[in-house]
Write a protein that holds these residues in place. Structure first.
Motif, PDB file in Angstrom:
ATOM      1  N   LEU A  89       0.824  -1.213   0.000  1.00 10.99           N
ATOM      2  CA  LEU A  89       0.000   0.000   0.000  1.00 10.99           C
ATOM      3  C   LEU A  89       0.860   1.266   0.000  1.00 10.99           C
ATOM      4  O   LEU A  89       0.572   2.238  -0.713  1.00 10.99           O
ATOM      5  CB  LEU A  89      -0.931  -0.015   1.229  1.00 10.99           C
ATOM      6  N   ALA A  90       1.944   1.251   0.783  1.00  9.98           N
ATOM      7  CA  ALA A  90       2.834   2.414   0.828  1.00  9.98           C
ATOM      8  C   ALA A  90       3.505   2.639  -0.525  1.00  9.98           C
ATOM      9  O   ALA A  90       3.609   3.779  -1.007  1.00  9.98           O
ATOM     10  CB  ALA A  90       3.882   2.226   1.928  1.00  9.98           C
ATOM     11  N   ALA A  91       3.955   1.538  -1.173  1.00 11.09           N
ATOM     12  CA  ALA A  91       4.585   1.669  -2.489  1.00 11.09           C
ATOM     13  C   ALA A  91       3.601   2.196  -3.522  1.00 11.09           C
ATOM     14  O   ALA A  91       3.930   3.043  -4.366  1.00 11.09           O
ATOM     15  CB  ALA A  91       5.150   0.312  -2.928  1.00 11.09           C
ATOM     16  N   GLY A  92       2.358   1.694  -3.466  1.00 13.01           N
ATOM     17  CA  GLY A  92       1.341   2.195  -4.397  1.00 13.01           C
ATOM     18  C   GLY A  92       1.067   3.672  -4.202  1.00 13.01           C
ATOM     19  O   GLY A  92       0.933   4.437  -5.160  1.00 13.01           O
ATOM     20  N   GLY A  93       0.975   4.087  -2.939  1.00 12.38           N
ATOM     21  CA  GLY A  93       0.754   5.506  -2.675  1.00 12.38           C
ATOM     22  C   GLY A  93       1.903   6.371  -3.166  1.00 12.38           C
ATOM     23  O   GLY A  93       1.700   7.443  -3.735  1.00 12.38           O
ATOM     24  N   LEU A  94       3.146   5.890  -2.968  1.00 11.51           N
ATOM     25  CA  LEU A  94       4.315   6.635  -3.438  1.00 11.51           C
ATOM     26  C   LEU A  94       4.328   6.735  -4.965  1.00 11.51           C
ATOM     27  O   LEU A  94       4.659   7.786  -5.527  1.00 11.51           O
ATOM     28  CB  LEU A  94       5.587   5.952  -2.941  1.00 11.51           C
ATOM     29  N   LEU A  95       3.950   5.633  -5.629  1.00 11.83           N
ATOM     30  CA  LEU A  95       3.909   5.638  -7.094  1.00 11.83           C
ATOM     31  C   LEU A  95       2.878   6.637  -7.611  1.00 11.83           C
ATOM     32  O   LEU A  95       3.127   7.386  -8.563  1.00 11.83           O
ATOM     33  CB  LEU A  95       3.593   4.223  -7.601  1.00 11.83           C
ATOM     34  N   ILE A  96       1.726   6.658  -6.988  1.00 17.52           N
ATOM     35  CA  ILE A  96       0.687   7.620  -7.385  1.00 17.52           C
ATOM     36  C   ILE A  96       1.174   9.048  -7.172  1.00 17.52           C
ATOM     37  O   ILE A  96       0.954   9.943  -8.000  1.00 17.52           O
ATOM     38  CB  ILE A  96      -0.607   7.342  -6.592  1.00 17.52           C
ATOM     39  N   LEU A  97       1.885   9.284  -6.052  1.00 17.73           N
ATOM     40  CA  LEU A  97       2.407  10.621  -5.766  1.00 17.73           C
ATOM     41  C   LEU A  97       3.424  11.062  -6.817  1.00 17.73           C
ATOM     42  O   LEU A  97       3.412  12.213  -7.291  1.00 17.73           O
ATOM     43  CB  LEU A  97       3.035  10.627  -4.375  1.00 17.73           C
ATOM     44  N   LEU A  98       4.314  10.126  -7.219  1.00 21.89           N
ATOM     45  CA  LEU A  98       5.305  10.453  -8.243  1.00 21.89           C
ATOM     46  C   LEU A  98       4.643  10.742  -9.581  1.00 21.89           C
ATOM     47  O   LEU A  98       5.063  11.650 -10.312  1.00 21.89           O
ATOM     48  CB  LEU A  98       6.302   9.295  -8.386  1.00 21.89           C
ATOM     49  N   CYS A  99       3.623   9.974  -9.946  1.00 20.05           N
ATOM     50  CA  CYS A  99       2.901  10.230 -11.201  1.00 20.05           C
ATOM     51  C   CYS A  99       2.269  11.612 -11.198  1.00 20.05           C
ATOM     52  O   CYS A  99       2.345  12.352 -12.189  1.00 20.05           O
ATOM     53  CB  CYS A  99       1.844   9.144 -11.422  1.00 20.05           C
ATOM     54  N   CYS A 100       1.656  11.969 -10.085  1.00 24.27           N
ATOM     55  CA  CYS A 100       1.053  13.310  -9.986  1.00 24.27           C
ATOM     56  C   CYS A 100       2.116  14.398 -10.108  1.00 24.27           C
ATOM     57  O   CYS A 100       1.908  15.422 -10.771  1.00 24.27           O
ATOM     58  CB  CYS A 100       0.304  13.440  -8.658  1.00 24.27           C
ATOM     59  N   LEU A 101       3.283  14.171  -9.489  1.00 22.82           N
ATOM     60  CA  LEU A 101       4.360  15.149  -9.554  1.00 22.82           C
ATOM     61  C   LEU A 101       4.869  15.310 -10.983  1.00 22.82           C
ATOM     62  O   LEU A 101       5.104  16.427 -11.456  1.00 22.82           O
ATOM     63  CB  LEU A 101       5.490  14.722  -8.621  1.00 22.82           C
ATOM     64  N   CYS A 102       5.035  14.188 -11.706  1.00 17.52           N
ATOM     65  CA  CYS A 102       5.493  14.248 -13.098  1.00 17.52           C
ATOM     66  C   CYS A 102       4.493  14.992 -13.975  1.00 17.52           C
ATOM     67  O   CYS A 102       4.872  15.775 -14.847  1.00 17.52           O
ATOM     68  CB  CYS A 102       5.719  12.843 -13.631  1.00 17.52           C
ATOM     69  N   ILE A 103       3.222  14.742 -13.754  1.00 15.72           N
ATOM     70  CA  ILE A 103       2.185  15.434 -14.535  1.00 15.72           C
ATOM     71  C   ILE A 103       2.244  16.935 -14.288  1.00 15.72           C
ATOM     72  O   ILE A 103       2.142  17.746 -15.219  1.00 15.72           O
ATOM     73  CB  ILE A 103       0.799  14.855 -14.198  1.00 15.72           C
ATOM     74  N   CYS A 104       2.432  17.317 -13.029  1.00 15.00           N
ATOM     75  CA  CYS A 104       2.514  18.745 -12.708  1.00 15.00           C
ATOM     76  C   CYS A 104       3.720  19.399 -13.371  1.00 15.00           C
ATOM     77  O   CYS A 104       3.640  20.490 -13.932  1.00 15.00           O
ATOM     78  CB  CYS A 104       2.585  18.930 -11.189  1.00 15.00           C
TER      79      CYS A 104
END
Length: 431
Positions: A70-85
């Motif tokens: 769950l922590a890895a999934g949350g981190l991956l989602i956070l990185l994707c959002c950061l890249c999009i921004c």
């Protein structure tokens, strides 16, 4: 008529009873609606906790593994959002820059002088920003009696840094166009942007040839294992020089001309000298970017290794032939018996040839090292002598055979008696 719906007081009493809250008169309590809201919230939280606990129990993994996933999934989602921004921000900056460029070009139309002036070919930068490359102090002197032009390379100042450490290893290459019969190189100065050369180079030129010639001085950054980078150059039209006195002046280095010299390729070899055994070992490693000599756009290269003692051809060997390639790999070693006295009077000539089965072999390029060499070739030779018993490898740019032959100026062979030619030792060392 009795009502079928329970009264509000009855509902409150029932809720209080379920929650264990006393409604006895005379007892001080908070308003009933506050207890009801807290109880509902706690009940919802308990239901969600029970549901989450049951869900975790049905997953066939230990609890710690589930939490890590769950922590890895949350981190991956956070990185994707950061890249999009970041991508959105960069796109916005690019659009803004394009909009500014369009605005800056609005003032240019067919009536402006900018669109009417056509620059010279040498002034076209093809989108490259001009950078300051430094200055070079040179001198020119012509002796009409001897038909000799002397080019002096005095010093350079504030050269462009080409190495990661913010410095360069500069040297200067000098030749005369269009004949380019000789090419000279200064010594290499390590880790400096302000080298002092103080070297003179002499060219044999008649007065008529002098007035049609151009002196070229190119400043390079030396690299042992990669191609030498050019820092800048000077070109002096000799027809515009006042030869009544010696010319000595500073000039800014300019961007090098891209379409002048023909690239003949490069060759890499190592040198090793053992004084105690009087043994010189030359290892031809490889060559690259050789000139195409055959109709199919390829060549059949091989390398000749020749020693010249006291300006006379002495010993020679050659590698095997590599078919249809412009980037041959040899890794072939040759050893020569050379005494310490001879090593100070010998020149090593490395030449690359294209093999032809039916016609004469064609020279593709040459280079020579030794006591009469200059620049990078002399440096490689000096490194070999200063590091006995240790091989020293380096890449060298090939020059035309005419340039090397005119600079080296080997004497004709001494006539050898036929009886001596029949000796096996002669075949070993001279053929």
């Amino acid at each position: 008529m009795p009502s079928n719906h329970p009264s509000s007081s009855h509902l409150i009493r029932n809720s209080s009873a379920m929650l264990g809250v006393s409604t006895t008169k005379g007892t001080h309590t908070d308003p009933p609606y506050i207890f009801t809201t807290s109880a509902v919230t706690n009940a919802s939280a308990n239901v969600f906790a029970d549901f989450f606990d049951n869900l975790l129990n049905h997953i066939p993994l230990p609890r710690w593994a589930i939490f890590v996933i769950l922590a890895a999934g949350g981190l991956l989602i956070l990185l994707c959002c950061l890249c999009i921004c970041i991508k959105c921000c960069c796109r916005g900056k690019k659009k803004k820059r394009q909009r500014e460029e369009l605005i800056s070009l609005k003032g240019v139309d067919g009536k402006t002088i900018t669109t009417l002036v056509q620059p010279d070919v040498g002034d076209v930068d093809y989108g490259v920003i001009k950078h300051y490359r430094g200055k070079l102090l040179y001198s020119l002197d012509y002796n009409a009696t001897l038909s000799e032009l002397t080019v002096g390379i005095k010093q350079a100042n504030s050269l462009k840094a080409m190495d990661l450490g913010g410095s360069s290893d500069p040297y200067v290459k000098v030749y005369i166009l269009p004949e380019k019969s000789k090419t000279y190189e200064t010594k290499v100065f390590k880790n400096t942007l302000n080298p002092v050369f103080n070297e003179l180079f002499t060219f044999q030129l008649s007065k008529s040839t002098l007035l049609k010639s151009t002196a070229v001085m190119k400043v390079f950054d030396f690299n042992r294992f990669t191609k030498h980078e050019i820092i800048g150059e000077l070109r002096v039209q000799l027809c515009n020089v006042d030869w009544n006195h010696v010319i000595e002046e500073w000039q800014d280095l300019t961007e090098p001309t891209k379409f002048e010299e023909e690239n003949l390729g490069e060759v890499c070899f190592s040198l090793r000298y053992v004084p105690t055994a009087s043994k010189l070992t030359v290892v031809i490693l490889e060559a690259k970017n050789l000139k195409s000599m055959d109709y199919g756009g390829s060549s059949d290269p091989f390398v000749k290794v020749q020693l010249a003692l006291d300006k006379r051809k002495w010993k020679k060997r050659k590698t095997s032939i590599k078919k249809k390639t412009l980037n041959p790999y040899f890794n072939e070693s040759f050893s020569f018996d050379v005494t310490f006295d001879q090593i100070q009077r010998v020149n090593l000539v490395i030449s690359v040839w294209d093999h032809d089965a039916m016609t004469r072999n064609d020279a593709m390029g040459k280079i020579f090292l030794g006591c009469d060499a200059t620049g990078n070739q002399l440096r490689h030779w000096a490194d070999m002598l200063s590091n006995p018993r240790r091989p020293v490898a380096q890449w060298h740019s090939l020059l035309s055979a005419e340039q090397v032959n005119s600079t080296l100026a080997l004497k004709k062979k001494i006539p050898i008696p036929s009886k001596l030619k029949e000796n096996p030792l002669f075949d070993k060392h001279f053929k």
